[in-house]
Design an enzyme around this catalytic site. Structure first.
Site, PDB file in Angstrom:
ATOM      1  CG  LEU A 173      -2.027  -1.012   1.318  1.00  0.00           C
ATOM      2  CD1 LEU A 173      -2.766  -0.878   2.641  1.00  0.00           C
ATOM      3  CD2 LEU A 173      -2.993  -0.903   0.150  1.00  0.00           C
ATOM      4  CG  ASP A 174       0.506   4.142  -3.006  1.00  0.00           C
ATOM      5  OD1 ASP A 174       1.316   3.282  -3.397  1.00  0.00           O
ATOM      6  OD2 ASP A 174      -0.356   4.665  -3.734  1.00  0.00           O
ATOM      7  NE  ARG A 175       6.231   8.178   2.842  1.00  0.00           N
ATOM      8  CZ  ARG A 175       7.216   7.823   3.681  1.00  0.00           C
ATOM      9  NH1 ARG A 175       6.991   7.790   4.982  1.00  0.00           N
ATOM     10  NH2 ARG A 175       8.418   7.514   3.220  1.00  0.00           N
TER      11      ARG A 175
END
Length: 266
Positions: free
Chosen positions: A135-137
């Site tokens: 998952l992205d930051r």
């Protein structure tokens, strides 16, 4: 030109040691990884212990972390016999925003692995935990972890088409034409997308269900139909739905792994 396939490090170690290590029963594992998978100690600690001469195989000190491990070998760490039997564990984490799904964070905020290890019970600290996907930051929500590479491959294989459901707050209000484009699939810079499930939950909130996992795909798809993402949350993978508060984790039951993710080790 075709990319040259890299020889696995355990196989390089086996070749250095002799032909007897190239013919184990079944596919071999390598020592440091096997220790992490079985919960003896995380891989980095296992590599250090092996190089320090603290690990023996069948009574012989082994200093090669990538030494292939055959079934039935006697493994001792600091003189204590340790089993390499490795039950498959799967954990659910409700990922908070700000953490990266990498081994380190150049910005200094921290990784999801550090976040998870700070909260694990002592019985689980010896395992090497692998993220099933990313998952992205700035994306929150469901992130799965396991000690078994087979579950990682299962959960991320493009051939499996394991559904992942996201909820995105977007700019503007998508109309039916935009939702239809998402449902039918559209063309991004890296090629056409598979058809997706798409519906509105609120005027500016889109539920999007994908059966593929390309880089920033949700954000790119919604931007392509004129509605850039403001916030993004993943709430389900396969039949496993996030059901815990942000920043917490729990173990998945075997039935959840088998039915929810369609994974049966063996």
């Amino acid at each position: 030109m075709a990319r040259k396939q890299r020889t696995p490090r355990w196989l390089e170690a086996a070749r250095r040691r002799g032909a007897e290590d190239l013919q184990p029963s079944g596919k071999p594992d390598w020592l440091a990884r096997a220790l992490g998978k079985a919960g003896v100690m995380p891989r980095a600690q296992a590599e250090a212990a092996i190089r320090e001469g603290r690990v023996t195989l069948d009574g012989r000190v082994e200093r090669e972390p990538f030494a292939p491990v055959r079934a039935g070998v006697e493994v001792r760490v600091d003189g204590q016999m340790r089993s390499l039997d490795a039950p498959v564990w799967a954990l659910m984490l409700h990922k908070p925003a700000g953490r990266v799904v990498h081994g380190s964070d150049a910005e200094g905020v921290g990784t999801v692995f550090e976040w998870l290890r700070e909260r694990l019970t002592p019985a689980l600290l010896g395992y090497e935990w692998l993220a099933v996907g990313r998952l992205d930051r700035d994306t929150t929500g469901l992130l799965l972890f396991t000690n078994d590479e087979r579950l990682v491959r299962h959960g991320t294989s493009p051939e499996r088409h394991l559904a992942k459901r996201y909820v995105a707050a977007v700019e503007g209000t998508p109309d039916e034409a935009a939702l239809r484009r998402l449902r039918e699939g559209l063309v991004l810079e890296d090629g056409p997308t598979r058809p997706a499930g798409a519906r509105l939950r609120a005027p500016d909130v889109v539920e999007l269900t994908l059966t593929e996992g390309r880089h920033h795909q949700v954000k790119r798809m919604l931007a392509a139909v004129g509605h850039p993402v403001r916030t993004l949350h993943r709430e389900a993978v396969g039949g496993v739905t996030l059901d815990i508060p942000e920043g917490t984790w729990r173990r998945l039951e075997d039935d959840e792994v088998a039915r929810g993710l369609g994974f049966a080790p063996g």
